[in-house]
Design an enzyme around this catalytic site. Structure first.
Site, PDB file in Angstrom:
ATOM      1  N   HIS A  46     123.465  65.276  20.597  1.00 13.61           N
ATOM      2  CA  HIS A  46     123.869  65.908  19.337  1.00 13.61           C
ATOM      3  C   HIS A  46     123.694  64.883  18.233  1.00 13.61           C
ATOM      4  CE1 HIS A  46     126.223  68.158  16.402  1.00 13.61           C
ATOM      5  NE2 HIS A  46     126.052  69.193  17.189  1.00 13.61           N
TER       6      HIS A  46
ATOM      7  N   ASP B  83     125.512  74.305  23.508  1.00 15.04           N
ATOM      8  CA  ASP B  83     124.538  75.194  24.159  1.00 15.04           C
ATOM      9  C   ASP B  83     124.528  75.072  25.672  1.00 15.04           C
ATOM     10  OD1 ASP B  83     122.734  74.533  21.305  1.00 15.04           O
ATOM     11  OD2 ASP B  83     123.187  76.581  21.942  1.00 15.04           O
TER      12      ASP B  83
HETATM   13  C1  SDX Z   1     122.997  72.722  18.246  1.00 13.35           C
HETATM   14  O1  SDX Z   1     123.824  70.057  14.247  1.00 13.35           O
HETATM   15  C2  SDX Z   1     124.618  70.878  14.782  1.00 13.35           C
HETATM   16  O2  SDX Z   1     125.820  70.930  14.486  1.00 13.35           O
HETATM   17  C3  SDX Z   1     123.980  71.842  15.761  1.00 13.35           C
HETATM   18  C4  SDX Z   1     124.914  72.690  16.589  1.00 13.35           C
HETATM   19  C5  SDX Z   1     125.638  73.716  15.761  1.00 13.35           C
HETATM   20  O3  SDX Z   1     126.739  74.159  16.149  1.00 13.35           O
HETATM   21  O4  SDX Z   1     125.024  74.187  14.749  1.00 13.35           O
HETATM   22  O5  SDX Z   1     125.860  71.863  17.256  1.00 13.35           O
HETATM   23  C6  SDX Z   1     124.129  73.490  17.651  1.00 13.35           C
HETATM   24  O6  SDX Z   1     121.904  72.793  17.763  1.00 13.35           O
HETATM   25  C7  SDX Z   1     123.282  71.801  19.388  1.00 13.35           C
HETATM   26  C8  SDX Z   1     122.018  71.002  19.859  1.00 13.35           C
HETATM   27  C9  SDX Z   1     121.168  71.944  20.741  1.00 13.35           C
HETATM   28  N1  SDX Z   1     119.870  71.241  21.046  1.00 13.35           N
HETATM   29  C10 SDX Z   1     119.627  70.777  22.260  1.00 13.35           C
HETATM   30  O7  SDX Z   1     120.411  70.797  23.197  1.00 13.35           O
HETATM   31  C11 SDX Z   1     118.223  70.208  22.406  1.00 13.35           C
HETATM   32  C12 SDX Z   1     118.266  68.892  23.158  1.00 13.35           C
HETATM   33  N2  SDX Z   1     118.889  67.850  22.324  1.00 13.35           N
HETATM   34  C13 SDX Z   1     118.036  67.015  21.573  1.00 13.35           C
HETATM   35  O8  SDX Z   1     116.849  67.564  21.110  1.00 13.35           O
HETATM   36  C14 SDX Z   1     118.803  66.161  20.569  1.00 13.35           C
HETATM   37  O9  SDX Z   1     119.869  65.601  21.231  1.00 13.35           O
HETATM   38  C15 SDX Z   1     119.314  66.799  19.295  1.00 13.35           C
HETATM   39  C16 SDX Z   1     118.254  67.570  18.588  1.00 13.35           C
HETATM   40  C17 SDX Z   1     120.464  67.701  19.586  1.00 13.35           C
HETATM   41  C18 SDX Z   1     119.780  65.661  18.402  1.00 13.35           C
HETATM   42  O10 SDX Z   1     118.657  64.979  18.044  1.00 13.35           O
HETATM   43  P1  SDX Z   1     118.672  63.544  17.343  1.00 13.35           P
HETATM   44  O11 SDX Z   1     120.000  63.240  16.763  1.00 13.35           O
HETATM   45  O12 SDX Z   1     117.480  63.495  16.472  1.00 13.35           O
HETATM   46  O13 SDX Z   1     118.514  62.553  18.564  1.00 13.35           O
HETATM   47  P2  SDX Z   1     117.133  61.976  19.070  1.00 13.35           P
HETATM   48  O14 SDX Z   1     116.200  63.109  19.417  1.00 13.35           O
HETATM   49  O15 SDX Z   1     116.666  60.936  18.101  1.00 13.35           O
HETATM   50  O16 SDX Z   1     117.556  61.270  20.431  1.00 13.35           O
HETATM   51  C19 SDX Z   1     118.174  59.983  20.431  1.00 13.35           C
HETATM   52  C20 SDX Z   1     117.856  59.397  21.820  1.00 13.35           C
HETATM   53  C21 SDX Z   1     116.381  59.449  22.168  1.00 13.35           C
HETATM   54  O17 SDX Z   1     116.138  58.423  23.082  1.00 13.35           O
HETATM   55  P3  SDX Z   1     115.185  57.179  22.640  1.00 13.35           P
HETATM   56  O18 SDX Z   1     113.851  57.809  22.246  1.00 13.35           O
HETATM   57  O19 SDX Z   1     115.901  56.550  21.463  1.00 13.35           O
HETATM   58  O20 SDX Z   1     115.119  56.345  23.881  1.00 13.35           O
HETATM   59  O21 SDX Z   1     118.502  60.189  22.841  1.00 13.35           O
HETATM   60  C22 SDX Z   1     117.501  60.802  23.635  1.00 13.35           C
HETATM   61  C23 SDX Z   1     116.214  60.752  22.864  1.00 13.35           C
HETATM   62  O22 SDX Z   1     115.101  60.753  23.753  1.00 13.35           O
HETATM   63  N3  SDX Z   1     117.897  62.197  23.795  1.00 13.35           N
HETATM   64  C24 SDX Z   1     117.698  62.904  24.897  1.00 13.35           C
HETATM   65  C25 SDX Z   1     118.229  64.165  24.617  1.00 13.35           C
HETATM   66  N4  SDX Z   1     118.724  64.186  23.376  1.00 13.35           N
HETATM   67  C26 SDX Z   1     118.495  62.954  22.876  1.00 13.35           C
HETATM   68  N5  SDX Z   1     117.126  62.596  26.097  1.00 13.35           N
HETATM   69  C27 SDX Z   1     117.094  63.581  27.002  1.00 13.35           C
HETATM   70  N6  SDX Z   1     117.586  64.826  26.815  1.00 13.35           N
HETATM   71  C28 SDX Z   1     118.172  65.138  25.629  1.00 13.35           C
HETATM   72  N7  SDX Z   1     118.640  66.367  25.439  1.00 13.35           N
END
Ligand code: SDX
Length: 376
Positions: free
Chosen positions: A261, A312
Site C-alpha cells: 500500500h 483487496d
Molecule cells: C487499493 O491508495 C489507496 O488508499 C488505495 C485503496 C483505497 O481504499 O482506495 O487502499 C485501495 O488500491 C489497495 C491497493 C490494491 N493494489 C494491489 O493490491 C496491487 C498490488 N500492490 C502494488 O501494486 C503496490 O503495493 C501498490 C500499488 C498498492 C502501492 O504501490 P507503491 O506505493 O508505488 O509501491 P511500489 O510499487 O513502489 O513498491 C515498493 C516495493 C517494490 O519493491 P522494490 O522494487 O523497491 O524492490 O515493494 C514491492 C515493489 O516491488 N511491492 C510488491 C508489492 N507491492 C509492492 N512486491 C510484490 N507484491 C506486491 N503486491
C-alpha cells in the site's frame, strides 16, 4: 528546465489538499471516517455512513430514515441505461460497462451541471444509489439473465444482492456485504478519489468526475486488485501449491495482488475485518481452502517482503465464499466508493482551485523546421 521543485513520482508523500472526510494513518494502521475510528463505524449500516459523509456526523433515527428513503427513491434507472447494460458486449469488463452506463446518466439527471450544494447533495445520493442498481444489472446481464428491478424496501446492501440474484438475501449475507461496503466507502486521496477531485477542480459536473473515478478504480494496482487476487487463488489451486507459487512469483519480480500500500506501512485496518469475514464465510460455506491459502500467502509476504495485506486481499475470498463472481468484485468496490467520491467532489468545490501541476520538460529544444515537401 524550470527551477521548480520536482515531487516524488506518483505524488508519493505529497500533501495536495486537506480533507475532513477520512484520515489514513499509514504508520499506525488507522483509518478514521470524519472522526470515527473504522473499527467503531464498521458496525454501522452503509446508509449511516452515507449520512456521515454527506452531513458531517452520524444520523439519529429520524435522519437515518430520511436518507434511507432518499436512497431508495433513487434506485431506478432510465430505460436507455437498462437497455444499454442488457445489450453491452458480454466480454466487456464490468467496470467498463459501469463507466459507460454511469456516464449515460447525465442525460437524465436534472441540472447535471448545477454545482449548487443542494443539487450536488441530490446528485450524490442519486449516483450512490444508481451505481448499485447498474452494477447488479451488469452482474445479471453477464449471466445471460434479465435484470431485476430494485426493491424499495430492502437496505442498500440487501437490495444489491437481491438485484444480483433475484432472491431476497439472508440477513447474514446482507450484513456481511453491508460491512464490506462500509469498509470500502472512503480512503483519503486514493487514485480514484483524487481523479474525481481533479475533474471537479475544472468545475466539470459530478457525473463526469464519478465516471473518471470508475476508470481509475478499474486498474489492477487499485480497485482491480480484488479480482486479480481471486484469479491468483484459483490459479494456485490448493494450499500445497502456495509456497512454490509465491516463491516463483517473487523470484520473477512479479507483484502479488492484494499486498502493499502506498500509505499503510503496517496492517491495513480494513484487512483485519475482511480477514475475519473471509474465515467466517469459508466456514459457513464449508470450504476454508481459499481462506487458508490466503493466510499462507499473507504469512509468506510478511516474512519475505515485509508487506501486509491490503483491503483487496481478503475481500476476494469473502466475496467468493458469498457466491459473487470475481469479475464483479471491483464493481462492488465502486458501489461502496461512490459515496466517498461524491463527498470528495462536494468538498473540493467548497474551496476549489483548478489542479494544474507543472511538468519538467525533457524533450529536445531549438530543432530546425523543415517544410514537409523537403522532409526525407
Ligand atoms: C487499493 O491508495 C489507496 O488508499 C488505495 C485503496 C483505497 O481504499 O482506495 O487502499 C485501495 O488500491 C489497495 C491497493 C490494491 N493494489 C494491489 O493490491 C496491487 C498490488 N500492490 C502494488 O501494486 C503496490 O503495493 C501498490 C500499488 C498498492 C502501492 O504501490 P507503491 O506505493 O508505488 O509501491 P511500489 O510499487 O513502489 O513498491 C515498493 C516495493 C517494490 O519493491 P522494490 O522494487 O523497491 O524492490 O515493494 C514491492 C515493489 O516491488 N511491492 C510488491 C508489492 N507491492 C509492492 N512486491 C510484490 N507484491 C506486491 N503486491
Amino acid at each position: 528546465m524550470s527551477n521548480l521543485e520536482m515531487v516524488p513520482k506518483g505524488l508519493d508523500g505529497v500533501v495536495v489538499d486537506k480533507t475532513e472526510l477520512s484520515r489514513v494513518d499509514g504508520t499506525n494502521g488507522v483509518l478514521v471516517y470524519r472522526g470515527y475510528n473504522i473499527d467503531e463505524v464498521a458496525q454501522c449500516s452503509f446508509e449511516e455512513i452515507c449520512y456521515l459523509f454527506l452531513y458531517g456526523d452520524l444520523p439519529n433515527i429520524e435522519q437515518l430514515k430520511k436518507i434511507d428513503k432518499r436512497l431508495k427513491a433513487e434506485r431506478s434507472l432510465p430505460k436507455a441505461v437498462w437497455d444499454f447494460v442488457a445489450n453491452a458486449p458480454k466480454n466487456e469488463h464490468p467496470m467498463a460497462v459501469l463507466r459507460t452506463a454511469v456516464s449515460m446518466l447525465s442525460g437524465y439527471m436534472l441540472n447535471v451541471d448545477d454545482l449548487s450544494s443542494d443539487v450536488l447533495l441530490r446528485h450524490a445520493i442519486a449516483l450512490t444509489s444508481k451505481v448499485s442498481t447498474i452494477s447488479a444489472a451488469i452482474s445479471r446481464a453477464r449471466q445471460g439473465l434479465f435484470a431485476v428491478e430494485p426493491s424499495f424496501d430492502l437496505s442498500h446492501a440487501a437490495n444489491y444482492l437481491y438485484m444480483s440474484t433475484g432472491e431476497i438475501p439472508q440477513d447474514v449475507v446482507a450484513k456481511t456485504l453491508d460491512m464490506a461496503l462500509v469498509l470500502h466507502a472512503d480512503h483519503g486521496f486514493n487514485a480514484s478519489t483524487f481523479t474525481a477531485r481533479v475533474v471537479t477542480s475544472s468545475l466539470s459536473d459530478m457525473v463526469s468526475a464519478v465516471t473518471a473515478a470508475i476508470g481509475s478504480l478499474k486498474g489492477p494496482l487499485h480497485g482491480g486488485a480484488n479480482t486479480a487476487v481471486m484469479e491468483m487463488l484459483i490459479e494456485i489451486g490448493s494450499l500445497e501449491n502456495v509456497e512454490n507459487w509465491v516463491n516463483q512469483t517473487l523470484q520473477q519480480k512479479r507483484k502479488i495482488m492484494g499486498f502493499g500500500h502506498r500509505v499503510y506501512k503496517t496492517i491495513d485496518p480494513r484487512a483485519k475485518h475482511l480477514k475475519r469475514m473471509s474465515k467466517e464465510w469459508g466456514e459457513r460455506a464449508g470450504n476454508v481452502k481459499w481462506f487458508l491459502m490466503s493466510e499462507k500467502i499473507e504469512d509468506m509476504m510478511q516474512s519475505f517482503k515485509h508487506l501486509n495485506a491490503n483491503v483487496d486481499f481478503y475481500s476476494a475470498s469473502t466475496y467468493y465464499a458469498m457466491g459473487i463472481e470475481p469479475e464483479m468484485f471491483t464493481a462492488i468496490f465502486a458501489v461502496a466508493r461512490t459515496i466517498g467520491w461524491t463527498s470528495h467532489i462536494i468538498e473540493q468545490l467548497v474551496d476549489n482551485r483548478i489542479m494544474r501541476p507543472e511538468a519538467a520538460y525533457a524533450g529536445p529544444e531549438n530543432k530546425m523546421f523543415v517544410p514537409i515537401e523537403k522532409r526525407s
